[in-house]
Design an enzyme around this catalytic site. Sequence first.
Site, PDB file in Angstrom:
ATOM      1  N   GLN A   1     -11.138  -7.473   3.612  1.00  0.00           N
ATOM      2  CA  GLN A   1     -11.468  -8.853   3.227  1.00  0.00           C
ATOM      3  C   GLN A   1     -10.294  -9.838   3.174  1.00  0.00           C
ATOM      4  OE1 GLN A   1     -13.579 -11.368  -0.389  1.00  0.00           O
ATOM      5  NE2 GLN A   1     -13.905  -9.194  -0.363  1.00  0.00           N
TER       6      GLN A   1
ATOM      7  N   GLU B   1      -9.245  -5.080  -4.104  1.00  0.00           N
ATOM      8  CA  GLU B   1      -9.570  -6.207  -4.980  1.00  0.00           C
ATOM      9  C   GLU B   1      -9.315  -5.958  -6.475  1.00  0.00           C
ATOM     10  OE1 GLU B   1     -10.959  -9.438  -4.415  1.00  0.00           O
ATOM     11  OE2 GLU B   1     -10.586  -9.544  -6.545  1.00  0.00           O
TER      12      GLU B   1
HETATM   13  N1  CAO Z   1      -4.815   1.295  16.623  1.00  0.00           N
HETATM   14  C1  CAO Z   1      -4.180   2.392  16.138  1.00  0.00           C
HETATM   15  N2  CAO Z   1      -3.929   2.562  14.841  1.00  0.00           N
HETATM   16  C2  CAO Z   1      -4.357   1.613  13.994  1.00  0.00           C
HETATM   17  C3  CAO Z   1      -5.018   0.455  14.438  1.00  0.00           C
HETATM   18  C4  CAO Z   1      -5.241   0.323  15.836  1.00  0.00           C
HETATM   19  N3  CAO Z   1      -5.852  -0.741  16.344  1.00  0.00           N
HETATM   20  N4  CAO Z   1      -5.307  -0.308  13.367  1.00  0.00           N
HETATM   21  C5  CAO Z   1      -4.839   0.348  12.296  1.00  0.00           C
HETATM   22  N5  CAO Z   1      -4.267   1.500  12.664  1.00  0.00           N
HETATM   23  C6  CAO Z   1      -3.641   2.501  11.787  1.00  0.00           C
HETATM   24  C7  CAO Z   1      -2.441   1.983  11.071  1.00  0.00           C
HETATM   25  O1  CAO Z   1      -1.335   1.917  11.914  1.00  0.00           O
HETATM   26  C8  CAO Z   1      -2.281   3.024   9.959  1.00  0.00           C
HETATM   27  O2  CAO Z   1      -1.626   4.141  10.486  1.00  0.00           O
HETATM   28  P1  CAO Z   1      -0.527   5.005   9.680  1.00  0.00           P
HETATM   29  O3  CAO Z   1      -0.801   4.872   8.234  1.00  0.00           O
HETATM   30  O4  CAO Z   1      -0.763   6.379  10.224  1.00  0.00           O
HETATM   31  O5  CAO Z   1       0.794   4.482  10.050  1.00  0.00           O
HETATM   32  C9  CAO Z   1      -3.720   3.448   9.707  1.00  0.00           C
HETATM   33  O6  CAO Z   1      -4.505   2.861  10.744  1.00  0.00           O
HETATM   34  C10 CAO Z   1      -4.268   3.077   8.350  1.00  0.00           C
HETATM   35  O7  CAO Z   1      -4.007   1.735   8.031  1.00  0.00           O
HETATM   36  P2  CAO Z   1      -4.108   1.225   6.540  1.00  0.00           P
HETATM   37  O8  CAO Z   1      -3.090   1.905   5.672  1.00  0.00           O
HETATM   38  O9  CAO Z   1      -4.013  -0.258   6.525  1.00  0.00           O
HETATM   39  O10 CAO Z   1      -5.602   1.623   6.148  1.00  0.00           O
HETATM   40  P3  CAO Z   1      -6.238   2.367   4.892  1.00  0.00           P
HETATM   41  O11 CAO Z   1      -7.686   2.393   5.171  1.00  0.00           O
HETATM   42  O12 CAO Z   1      -5.575   3.668   4.613  1.00  0.00           O
HETATM   43  O13 CAO Z   1      -5.929   1.387   3.657  1.00  0.00           O
HETATM   44  C11 CAO Z   1      -5.991  -0.725   2.451  1.00  0.00           C
HETATM   45  C12 CAO Z   1      -6.709   0.228   3.438  1.00  0.00           C
HETATM   46  C13 CAO Z   1      -6.772  -2.005   2.376  1.00  0.00           C
HETATM   47  C14 CAO Z   1      -5.911  -0.032   1.077  1.00  0.00           C
HETATM   48  C15 CAO Z   1      -4.549  -0.992   2.989  1.00  0.00           C
HETATM   49  O14 CAO Z   1      -4.653  -1.489   4.286  1.00  0.00           O
HETATM   50  C16 CAO Z   1      -3.765  -1.971   2.130  1.00  0.00           C
HETATM   51  O15 CAO Z   1      -3.276  -1.647   1.044  1.00  0.00           O
HETATM   52  N6  CAO Z   1      -3.566  -3.187   2.689  1.00  0.00           N
HETATM   53  C17 CAO Z   1      -2.742  -4.199   2.049  1.00  0.00           C
HETATM   54  C18 CAO Z   1      -3.440  -4.819   0.903  1.00  0.00           C
HETATM   55  C19 CAO Z   1      -4.764  -5.415   1.293  1.00  0.00           C
HETATM   56  O16 CAO Z   1      -4.871  -6.246   2.140  1.00  0.00           O
HETATM   57  N7  CAO Z   1      -5.786  -4.993   0.582  1.00  0.00           N
HETATM   58  C20 CAO Z   1      -7.039  -5.738   0.611  1.00  0.00           C
HETATM   59  C21 CAO Z   1      -8.031  -5.152   1.427  1.00  0.00           C
HETATM   60  S1  CAO Z   1      -9.512  -6.008   1.058  1.00  0.00           S
HETATM   61  O17 CAO Z   1     -10.012  -5.308  -0.352  1.00  0.00           O
END
Ligand code: CAO
Length: 420
Positions: free
Chosen positions: A18, A141
Site C-alpha cells: 500500500q 501499517e
Molecule cells: N523480480 C525479482 N525479485 C523481486 C522482484 C522482481 N520483480 N520484486 C521483488 N523482488 C524480491 C526482492 O528483491 C526481495 O528479495 P531478497 O529479499 O531476496 O533480496 C524479495 O522479493 C522480497 O521483497 P520484500 O522484502 O520487499 O518483501 P516481503 O514480502 O518479504 O516484505 C514488506 C514486505 C512490506 C514487509 C517489506 O517490503 C517492507 O518492510 N517494506 C518497507 C516498508 C513498507 O513499505 N511497508 C508497507 C507495506 S504496506 O503495508
Amino acid sequence: MGNKPLKGIKIIDFTHVQAGPACTQMLAWFGADVIKVERPGSGDVTRRQLRDIPDVDALYFTMLNSNKRSLTLDTKQPEGKAVLEKMIKESDVMVENFGPGALDRMGFTWERIQEINPRMILASVKGFSEGHEYEDLKTYENVAQCAGGAASTTGWWKGEQSGPLVSSAALGDTNTGMHLAIGILTAYIGRQQTGKGQKVAVAMQDAVLNLCRVKMRDQLRLDKMGYLEEYPQYPHESFSDVVPRGGNAGGGGQPGWILKCKGWETDGNAYIYFTVQDLAWTPICDAIGKPEWKTDPAYTTPKARQPHIMDIFGTIEEWLKDKTKFEAVDILRKFDIPCSPVFSMKELLHDKSLRASGSIVEVPHKERGSYWTVGSPIKFSDLKPEITASPLLGEHTDEVLAELGYSKDKIAALHTAKAV
Ligand code: CAO
C-alpha cells in the site's frame, strides 16, 4: 481530462502493498507515466489478497494501482536487470518500498543508479529511517502506528477497553505514500535547478509521527505543567509523566466528544461528533434549549465548563435522544456549530456529494466489470483526474519493451527466458 501537469514524467513503480502504490497512483492520476514493475507469474501480493471474486485482481490491488501500466520483470535475472537498467536510463523517478536492503541486493544501489542516470530521483519508503537502530525491520501499517506514537495516544485510558489502539486510517501506509509524493515533486523541481537527481526517503515511523505532532506538543506541555486541561482526565484524575489516551476528546483547544443520537442502541453509527467551540457557546445554548447556560458563571467560560464538561455532553445527549444524526446536524448547522454525523463506510460509498465531486468513482475494469474506488481528494480548477482501471499483471509488458527499443524477436527471447 483537461490539463495533466505531470505529463511526460516517467516513473518506474517498483512498489507493492500500500505505502508505495498509493504514492505512485496519485502521481499517475495527475498525468505521470507510471510503469509498475512486478515479478513474473505473481506480481504485487495484493492482487491475490482478500479476493472477493475468484481469480480476479482483488480490490486491495485495484484501489491502489489505477492509471498505471504493468510490466512483468524478473530483476534477479541478468536479462531482467538489463531491462531495468535501460528503464533507469530513460526515466525520471524510481519509487520502491521493498524490505531494507532488497534493492541493494538486486544490484541497484543508489551509487549504481546515479552511474546509470545522474538525473534519476530514487524515492523509498522504509519502516524506519536510515541509521535508525531499527532500520533493518520490515514494517506494515500497524507496526508503524505503534512506532510513530499513534497507538500509544489512541483509545481509552481506563476500563476493559484500555490499552494502545491502532486506527483504521492508513497512517502508516497511504500517509507515508503522500509524504513521499511531496518529496518526489520537490526533488523533481530541485532537479530543474541543479540538473541532478537525488534520493528521497520517508520512514513510516516519521510520517506517523508527523501526524502526531499535537501529541508531542502535549508531551512537552505535560513535562512543564504536570496536567493537560483539555483531556477528559482533568481535573478529576491524576496524570502520569506520559501523554494519556483521551478517548474521543478534541485534540486542540476545543472540547468535543462523540454523542449518541436516536437509534444508537441498534445502529453502531447513530452518533455525531460535537465540538464545544468557545466562540459558539451562545449558539450552542440556543440550539440545545439551554438559554440559562448563557449567563450562568458555571458555564460561561471554557475554564468554568471543563470540570463538568462530561455532564454538559450528557445534557446534549439528552437533547439528541429523539433526533437522528442527520436531523441533529441539520439543526446544529444553522447555529454554525462544528459537527458531523459519524458516517459508516456504506453511507460514504453511496454518498451523492462524494460521487458528484469525484471523491468516490466507478471505474470500468476488464475482468471485474467495474469497481468503485476512492478518487482524488485533491481538487484543482484545471485538472479533473480521470481514474482508469488498474492494469492486469503484465498487461503492458510488450508495449513497454517495444517503447524501450526491444525488437519483436528480443521480446520473444525475454519471454522464453522467463525474464518478463
Ligand atoms: N523480480 C525479482 N525479485 C523481486 C522482484 C522482481 N520483480 N520484486 C521483488 N523482488 C524480491 C526482492 O528483491 C526481495 O528479495 P531478497 O529479499 O531476496 O533480496 C524479495 O522479493 C522480497 O521483497 P520484500 O522484502 O520487499 O518483501 P516481503 O514480502 O518479504 O516484505 C514488506 C514486505 C512490506 C514487509 C517489506 O517490503 C517492507 O518492510 N517494506 C518497507 C516498508 C513498507 O513499505 N511497508 C508497507 C507495506 S504496506 O503495508
